[in-house]
Design an enzyme around this catalytic site. Structure first.
Site, mmCIF file in Angstrom:
data_model
loop_
_atom_site.group_PDB
_atom_site.id
_atom_site.type_symbol
_atom_site.label_atom_id
_atom_site.label_comp_id
_atom_site.label_asym_id
_atom_site.label_seq_id
_atom_site.Cartn_x
_atom_site.Cartn_y
_atom_site.Cartn_z
ATOM 1 N N HIS A 181 -3.217 -4.997 2.200
ATOM 2 C CA HIS A 181 -3.402 -3.858 3.123
ATOM 3 C C HIS A 181 -4.900 -3.783 3.452
ATOM 4 C CE1 HIS A 181 -2.610 -0.327 5.303
ATOM 5 N NE2 HIS A 181 -2.427 0.552 4.345
ATOM 6 N N GLN A 194 -6.932 -0.701 4.951
ATOM 7 C CA GLN A 194 -7.092 0.426 4.023
ATOM 8 C C GLN A 194 -8.367 0.267 3.189
ATOM 9 O OE1 GLN A 194 -4.890 3.285 3.381
ATOM 10 N NE2 GLN A 194 -6.709 3.907 2.262
ATOM 11 N N ARG A 214 2.801 -4.349 10.902
ATOM 12 C CA ARG A 214 3.090 -3.823 9.564
ATOM 13 C C ARG A 214 4.509 -4.210 9.202
ATOM 14 N NH1 ARG A 214 2.634 2.073 6.705
ATOM 15 N NH2 ARG A 214 0.485 1.329 6.630
ATOM 16 N N CYS A 244 -4.559 5.831 -1.296
ATOM 17 C CA CYS A 244 -4.338 5.427 0.099
ATOM 18 C C CYS A 244 -3.459 6.424 0.845
ATOM 19 C CB CYS A 244 -3.727 4.026 0.148
ATOM 20 S SG CYS A 244 -2.250 3.868 -0.874
ATOM 21 N N ARG A 265 -9.600 5.721 8.060
ATOM 22 C CA ARG A 265 -8.701 4.653 8.534
ATOM 23 C C ARG A 265 -8.928 4.414 10.025
ATOM 24 N NH1 ARG A 265 -4.100 3.514 6.329
ATOM 25 N NH2 ARG A 265 -4.504 1.587 7.463
ATOM 26 N N ASP A 285 -1.873 4.608 -6.416
ATOM 27 C CA ASP A 285 -0.945 4.473 -5.289
ATOM 28 C C ASP A 285 0.428 4.874 -5.830
ATOM 29 O OD1 ASP A 285 0.369 3.680 -2.944
ATOM 30 O OD2 ASP A 285 0.213 1.521 -3.353
HETATM 31 N N1 NVA Z 1 1.916 0.397 -1.792
HETATM 32 C C1 NVA Z 1 2.248 1.323 -0.720
HETATM 33 C C2 NVA Z 1 1.077 1.531 0.168
HETATM 34 C C3 NVA Z 1 1.288 2.538 1.261
HETATM 35 C C4 NVA Z 1 0.072 2.733 2.121
HETATM 36 C C5 NVA Z 1 3.430 0.769 0.059
HETATM 37 O O1 NVA Z 1 3.439 -0.442 0.365
HETATM 38 O O2 NVA Z 1 4.363 1.516 0.333
HETATM 39 N N1 CP Z 2 -2.279 4.569 3.807
HETATM 40 C C1 CP Z 2 -1.416 4.218 4.758
HETATM 41 O O1 CP Z 2 -1.321 3.053 5.160
HETATM 42 O O2 CP Z 2 -0.670 5.243 5.238
HETATM 43 P P1 CP Z 2 0.559 5.132 6.261
HETATM 44 O O3 CP Z 2 1.688 4.473 5.516
HETATM 45 O O4 CP Z 2 0.863 6.552 6.657
HETATM 46 O O5 CP Z 2 0.130 4.295 7.422
#
Ligand code: NVA
Ligand code: CP
Length: 332
Positions: free
Chosen positions: A134, A137, A107, A271, A316, A230
Site C-alpha cells: 500500500h 499510504q 486497488r 492507516c 493521503r 492496522d
Molecule cells: N490491511 C488493510 C489496509 C486498509 C487500508 C486492508 O487491506 O484491508
Molecule cells: N487507508 C486507506 O487506504 O483507507 P481507504 O480504504 O478508505 O482507502
C-alpha cells in the site's frame, strides 16, 4: 535523481530514498499551495481512470480530489459498473484504458494485477492498495511523521499486528529506505517474509536504519517514536479467520499501557479504517461476539491521537497528488 515522469508507482521498492523524499517534499509544497489558495492545475486536459476492486474512502477521495485540483478529469470503475474480471481480463481492460487515459489507479487483490495494468496500459499506473503493498499510504504516514515529530530519519517506528500483509510490508520498505528503526512486533507467524526482510535489511544498512522482528510488546514499545497498527482482518480475507486473529493478535492491541512505554512525544498512527469502538457494523458484531469494546487499538488511544490520525488521512490526498503530478511530469 532521474526523472519521475512516465514512471509507475507500484511499490516503494522501485524508488530510491532521494525519490521518496522528493515525493514528500512535493506533497508538502502542494499542501501549502492548497492551504494558501494557490492554484496548481497544470495537468488540465488529462484524464485518469480509478479502478477499485475493493472498497475505499480515503484512497478514492484522495485520487479524485487531487486529480481535480491538478486540473484532471476522473472516471471511477468498480466491479459492478465495468466489465473487469467478469467479462474482460485485466490485460484487455488495461489495453483499452491505456488508449484513453493518461494514468490509471488500481486497488484490488494480488500485486500481479496492478503490474499487468502497468504493462498493458503503457501509462503511469498507481497502486491504490494490493494484498502485498500500500505504497501511497506510506508517503502519507511519513509526511505526517515529519509534521508531528520532525525529520523521520532515526525515529523508532513500531508496527504491531499482522506484519506480513500490505501495511506491514510497505511500512518496513518505507522505513528501511528512509533510515528509520523499524520494529515489527507480532507473533512469529505474522512476521514479514524472509526474502523481503533481507532486502529491507540491506536498504536499512545503506540508510542508517534497522529492522527488528520481535514478539515482545514491552521491548518494542519502549521509547518508540511511533506505534502503528492496522485492522486484524484485511479486505478480501475470509470472515472465518476472525477467531484465529483475535486469539493471536489480541496481545498486540495498542492500549495506553503500550503508549506509556513509548517516548514522551510519541504518536499513535493507523492507516484507517479502524475498529476502535462498536460504531461500525463489523466492529459491533465482532466486539459483541468476543465481549470487547474495541479491537486493534483502544478507543482511549484512538481519541487521544485523533489529530495525528486525521492529519494522516488528509495527507493521503497531498501525497497522492504528488505521486500523480510527478509521474505525469508536473512539479508544481
Ligand atoms: N490491511 C488493510 C489496509 C486498509 C487500508 C486492508 O487491506 O484491508
Ligand atoms: N487507508 C486507506 O487506504 O483507507 P481507504 O480504504 O478508505 O482507502
Amino acid at each position: 535523481m532521474g526523472t519521475l515522469k512516465g514512471r509507475n508507482f507500484l511499490t516503494l521498492m522501485d524508488f530510491t530514498p532521494e525519490e521518496i523524499r522528493h515525493f514528500l517534499d512535493l506533497a508538502a509544497k502542494f499542501k501549502k499551495m492548497k492551504k494558501e489558495g494557490v492554484s496548481h492545475d497544470g495537468l488540465r486536459g488529462k484524464n485518469i481512470a480509478l479502478i477499485f476492486e475493493k472498497t475505499s474512502t480515503r484512497t478514492r477521495c484522495s485520487f479524485e480530489v487531487a486529480a481535480h485540483d491538478l486540473g484532471m478529469q476522473t472516471t471511477y470503475l468498480d466491479n459492478s459498473g465495468s466489465q473487469l474480471g467478469k467479462k474482460e481480463s485485466v490485460e484487455d481492460t488495461a489495453s483499452v484504458l491505456g488508449r484513453m487515459y493518461d494514468g490509471i489507479e488500481y486497488r484490488g487483490f494480488g500485486q500481479e494485477r496492478v503490474e499487468t495494468i502497468a504493462k498493458y496500459s503503457g501509462v503511469p499506473t498507481w497502486n491504490g492498495l494490493t494484498d502485498e503493498y500500500h505504497p501511497t499510504q506510506i508517503l502519507a504516514d511519513m509526511l505526517t511523521i515529519r509534521e508531528h515529530l520532525g525529520d523521520e530519519k532515526g525515529k523508532k517506528f513500531v508496527y504491531m499486528g499482522d506484519a506480513r500483509f500490505n501495511m506491514g510490508n510497505s511500512l518496513m520498505i518505507g522505513c528501511s529506505k528512509l533510515g528509520l528503526d523499524f520494529v515489527a512486533c507480532a507473533p512469529e507467524k505474522y512476521f514479514p517474509n524472509k526474502e523481503l526482510v533481507e532486502k529491507c535489511r540491506k536498504w536499512a544498512g545503506e540508510s542508517g536504519g534497522s529492522i527488528t522482528l520481535t514478539e515482545d510488546t514491552a521491548s518494542a514499545a519502549d521509547k518508540a517514536d511511533v506505534i502503528y497498527t492496522d485492522i486484524w482482518v484485511s479486505m478480501g480475507e475470509p470472515a472465518e479467520i476472525w477467531d484465529e486473529r483475535i486469539k493471536d493478535l489480541s496481545p498486540y492491541k495498542v492500549d495506553m499501557e503500550k503508549m506509556n512505554r513509548a517516548s514522551e512525544n510519541a504518536v499513535f498512527m493507523h492507516c484507517l479504517p479502524s475498529y476502535h469502538d462498536r460504531n461500525t457494523e463489523i466492529g459491533k458484531e465482532i466486539c459483541e461476539r468476543y465481549g470487547f469494546d474495541d479491537m486493534e487499538v483502544s478507543d482511549e488511544v484512538f481519541r487521544k491521537y485523533r489529530d495525528v490520525l486525521f492529519d494522516e488521512a488528509e495527507n493521503r490526498m497531498h501525497t497522492i497528488k504528488a505521486v500523480m503530478a510527478a509521474t505525469l511530469g508536473f512539479e508544481g
